[in-house]
Design an enzyme around this catalytic site. Structure first.
Site, mmCIF file in Angstrom:
data_model
loop_
_atom_site.group_PDB
_atom_site.id
_atom_site.type_symbol
_atom_site.label_atom_id
_atom_site.label_comp_id
_atom_site.label_asym_id
_atom_site.label_seq_id
_atom_site.Cartn_x
_atom_site.Cartn_y
_atom_site.Cartn_z
ATOM 1 N N GLU A 243 -7.355 0.275 3.556
ATOM 2 C CA GLU A 243 -6.338 1.262 3.179
ATOM 3 C C GLU A 243 -6.157 0.965 1.672
ATOM 4 O O GLU A 243 -5.926 -0.138 0.965
ATOM 5 C CB GLU A 243 -5.139 0.800 3.816
ATOM 6 C CG GLU A 243 -4.121 1.768 3.861
ATOM 7 C CD GLU A 243 -3.008 1.513 4.957
ATOM 8 O OE1 GLU A 243 -3.368 1.701 6.127
ATOM 9 O OE2 GLU A 243 -1.843 1.052 4.565
ATOM 10 N N GLY B 296 4.991 -1.418 8.749
ATOM 11 C CA GLY B 296 3.879 -0.751 8.907
ATOM 12 C C GLY B 296 2.769 -0.864 7.736
ATOM 13 O O GLY B 296 2.859 -1.603 6.678
ATOM 14 N N CYS B 297 1.419 -0.517 7.947
ATOM 15 C CA CYS B 297 0.460 -0.733 7.113
ATOM 16 C C CYS B 297 0.626 0.007 5.678
ATOM 17 O O CYS B 297 0.434 -0.703 4.766
ATOM 18 C CB CYS B 297 -0.654 -0.388 7.672
ATOM 19 S SG CYS B 297 -1.212 1.206 8.346
ATOM 20 N N TYR B 298 0.988 1.249 5.652
ATOM 21 C CA TYR B 298 1.127 2.063 4.635
ATOM 22 C C TYR B 298 2.277 1.175 3.653
ATOM 23 O O TYR B 298 2.234 1.042 2.490
ATOM 24 C CB TYR B 298 1.516 3.389 4.840
ATOM 25 C CG TYR B 298 0.321 4.363 5.303
ATOM 26 C CD1 TYR B 298 -0.682 4.189 4.268
ATOM 27 C CD2 TYR B 298 0.479 4.918 6.366
ATOM 28 C CE1 TYR B 298 -1.922 5.062 4.415
ATOM 29 C CE2 TYR B 298 -0.678 5.791 6.535
ATOM 30 C CZ TYR B 298 -1.816 5.641 5.890
ATOM 31 O OH TYR B 298 -3.015 6.576 6.066
ATOM 32 N N THR C 73 3.466 -1.748 3.572
ATOM 33 C CA THR C 73 3.212 -2.983 3.358
ATOM 34 C C THR C 73 2.365 -2.740 1.715
ATOM 35 O O THR C 73 2.783 -3.423 0.775
ATOM 36 C CB THR C 73 2.104 -3.775 4.126
ATOM 37 O OG1 THR C 73 2.772 -3.940 5.251
ATOM 38 C CG2 THR C 73 1.533 -5.056 3.488
#
Lengths: 339, 339, 339, 339
Positions: free
Chosen positions: D244, D157-159, D161
């Site tokens: 992000e 997932g992006c968070y 990472t």
């Protein structure tokens, strides 16, 4: 600190219903009635969100009422209603409310176009066509007296509001020969859920280039003023939430100098409470959350007159003007609740 | 992971200097040279920020060179230079570089206008007027062959790039009788430090309504194509960083149908590597960070032809087109380093 | 339609001067006084823009007064003043006004920190130190009675306003053991001209990570409440104009359940006119252009209490709270002119 | 100028299918494969938009292929696939592709969590559980060798990472005792059609405060590194499209000075092609449209270590990292096609 009772100033002049209050314009209309010192907000209704409190959908409007389902037959306890339904869906509701004797300001397009063929071309079959004759086009600055006497007001579209105010002084004097209207609007015009953030953000794009519904509305009113002329209208989508600017490029019957233009516009608008003539081009930020239309007119030294008009599409372009009209219909001061 | 050596593809075709690399267009020009497989970025200079590394000013461009003060007399070790100085300040630098035999693409307005009076009216006194004759106006799609042979290219302004590309097919066929150009740009066009966030955010406003410098530039090129016609040009400021759209409303000599228009534009642009004709109106987001100009042409059924063109003002409107021109001047493929 | 006379409601309770009215907070303070039914806006002053009308600088605030140069010696015709000068420059002006017997709300940091060493560390040498003793820290919800009796109020910083309101119920009960405050603000906090659009747009970045001036202010007030604990405070810059959110992560002396937390916060804030407790995390848009602080408190099931507070940095974080305090100092209803 | 044939550099190393290419991450994955010099983009598929050309949905990605319906049984003509389906829907597709012998990078959550109970708690019933054992968690910098040998990679997932990269050096050295992760993301993380413009614009709000799916993913990987510690994770929504930032506040086992921290992070990341350590806090704009993670670590002098990490959620947080992993799986240089 949301106050649970409405801060009225004495006996209300009317009890008001807002139908379709879960959308952007309906919710703002509800807020404007709620904070209006002379109008009592009796009910807010919505087609799909009954049971939800309006201030949970729109915290910043702070209207602590629960959305109900609309019961037209029981609406007779209200003197007036603002209807914020999509076109097509609005007309039957308006008809029902009128049968109950309720004064109506309709935010939809259902009673704006006089020509049935034009309506059908852009919106499909019309219902309640018999109400059309009595409906008054609610651009306040043009039709103030008829609005005051009306029982049904067809509130103008946002683009027509700005464009017609920008062009009326020239049109009424028979000076317009041809006009290009390059219009730009923030996305709240598209309605709730209408615009995906990622598609709009950092973007800017024309749309409706093969014809837009607001064009016949502008044409109708310019024609009524005496300007039956070629009209080019192209809207563009701005990456902002609220705000609208129209840039009008007019070829005039004769060359007009700056001072003559200024005088012409002052003559028409100097007494208007919601029109401001500006020395510099207006920005949409200057009219945000107000019912103002700021207009700048200038000659480009090239035989062309340029007029720029900025409004907040949700206020003067929709719900603010609805209150302005309702004030007139109820014999209240036109600016009440709008400062 | 910023790589400290430039990723060249064999022997470079030219050693390149970028002067004025601390501004938006200069910094992007430096990045485009840095990542260009055939150009070696020898030096970046700045008037006030010497000693700073360019990638600390512009992290996302990732050019790991230190800004130096410009020493024109020592610039002879470069074959070519891109100059990104303000108008007025650019001409003397360009003159000095030309004396060293350096090929120059100048991003300023100093060598764009052929008519000295026009230049003076908009920009003040001109220096290095003798260089003007040899300078070629760098709108690549119009002057490709002359650019290839030039030693000094005057890179066009951003608005003129979009507007002239939008209108050239009509102008060259003698079809334009009158044109209104309603232009909108993101704020990077105003240069670094040019725009306060709070003033621009959620705003949209016309500017330069009593005359803008890019108007004579557009007029000059349309005239050269054969369209010496009334021109109205009004720019507006968009609340985005990069991107520009011009909406052109053309009264044509005769009515043109959609298919005829499409053919006319295809005829001129089908082979162009950086012009795309689109079926729908273009959005500025579609060309962001590209050297493309996307054009949509259509008839409004009202006797008027409408053309919409979108570019990235920093790329095709400035530094991207500079590379496109430099490629031609150096006999490299026109698209090298621009995909 | 800007009205040239102020819409007062009877005899004003005080004549008010706003000094430094050309900046964001000063301009808003001027507008709030102008539209206040009981305060008369006598004069607006600015250090560098005297002669300009305030409504040409800030059209949407619609205050039709001309900015003057400040003449402190002649300020005795006013009962009260709001001073919106930068720190350091504010103290001498405040001292001069106090000598004239004028009540002052000072928006700067000059009288916020009690500890002279802390002040000097962050702001440099302090002038008018003798006024410090009588100055009251103007976080209304904490020091209401002392503010009502004060002649000089040091209006809090925006971050401290949100952070202290978020933490006060826990701190006052001795429950805080350690706290991380991750704060985010729109760019108007940085002042006019403070932020270039292109640098901020589509960006988000922490700043002040090696120490920020608002940290000692927060620490001072938490200490006064009984929480002399390790504090980590990091601000971040949001790409919006107005609005601020603080996310507070508290390790508490003992585990607190959701219901206990809710009760604790209701106990402190239920009667507060400008604090709203919310069931869901607040968004900054919900408090835009209001004097509200919306707070959401919750336990994360991991032994940590989380508190989120949203304010409009220009309103509750600056000029709105200044009016709230001025109302108290003048014995007016606290909410007058702020709804 | 969209080129209709892919610009490959010699014989492709693999023929690649992108399934679910009409969403944000799938479309970017398709573009990255298309412009990759060693991968051939054979097919793009979509569940509901078959027949549409991808470059009409995403003009700026310029992939001139038509979306097809997915036929898993015929996918054996590809060596590799990137699957961009929602969780739950992805697993059966992945299973089908694996049966055909196709290497898969799965962008969904379906194979990320090792603990079946955790998966079920957050996502519901799991299908294809037998594939879980062979799946490798695709945070490249942590699991490079296992990814190179894997046939199925579960892209993070992006968070997670950003958060895991920010914390890994501390966690691996056993230094973390407790961590607060305050995370902020642009709206493209929510997927196409996920966010109404008007709701997000000029807003900023926490969400998922009672638990977010990415928390167990972060916890799992930190635990694997040796840090089985209390974790507080709260995401917030930024009014931008891409980007992000995570702000991590770590209580460490012992006090760490700035130089020691710098060395620790350099030791782990100095050779990493897509991790940059910065001297100042990173902004999300600096990594936009790149596969980079920029990290800044610092001590706050208060016994707490602070780590800030910025990524582009669509690139390093999704499709860019997918290519990075695919390069490893295909024995290509890790950075190929990502500069």
């Amino acid at each position: 600190m949301s106050e649970l009772t409405q801060p009225l100033d004495g006996e209300p002049a009317a009890r008001v219903l807002v139908a379709g209050a879960s959308g952007f314009t309906g919710a703002l209309a509800a807020q404007l009635v709620w904070r209006h010192p002379r109008l009592e907000l009796v009910r807010v209704t919505a087609r799909s969100e009954a049971g939800t409190r309006l201030d949970s959908l729109y915290p910043r409007y702070r209207v602590p009422l629960e959305l109900e389902e609309l019961d037209v037959s029981g609406a007779g306890d209200c003197e007036a209603a603002i209807v914020a339904y999509p076109h097509g869906a609005a007309a039957p509701v308006v008809a029902g409310l009128r049968e109950q004797g309720v004064l109506v300001v309709d935010l939809s397009a259902d009673f704006r176009l006089r020509d049935p063929k034009e309506y059908e071309r852009w919106y499909g079959e019309r219902s309640a066509p018999d109400l059309l004759e009595g409906a008054v086009y609610g651009l306040t600055e043009l039709h103030r007296e008829r609005i005051a006497a009306a029982e049904l007001v067809a509130n103008p579209g946002c683009y027509p509001t700005a464009a017609i105010l920008a062009l009326a002084p020239l049109a009424a004097d028979g000076l317009v020969e041809d006009v290009v209207i390059d219009a730009k609007s923030g996305v709240s015009g598209a309605g709730r859920g209408g615009s995906d953030f990622v598609t709009v953000d950092e973007n800017f794009t024309p749309y409706g280039t093969d014809g837009h519904r607001h064009e016949p509305e502008i044409a109708q009113e310019l024609r009524a003023l005496g300007a039956d002329v070629p009209l080019t209208f192209v809207p563009h989508l701005l990456p902002i939430d609220q705000g609208e600017l129209v840039s009008c490029y007019v070829r005039t019957a004769r060359e007009l100098g700056g001072e003559e233009l200024a005088e012409l516009y002052r003559g028409r608008y100097d007494e208007e409470p919601f029109v401001e003539l500006t020395d510099a081009p207006p920005g949409v930020r200057d009219v945000r959350d107000t019912n103002l239309c700021r207009i700048h007119v200038t000659a480009n030294g090239n035989g062309r007159t340029m007029v720029f008009a900025a409004i907040d599409n949700l206020w003067k372009g929709a719900s603010g003007q609805a209150i302005q009209n309702l004030n007139l219909m109820l014999d209240l001061p036109e600016t009440e609740g709008l400062k």
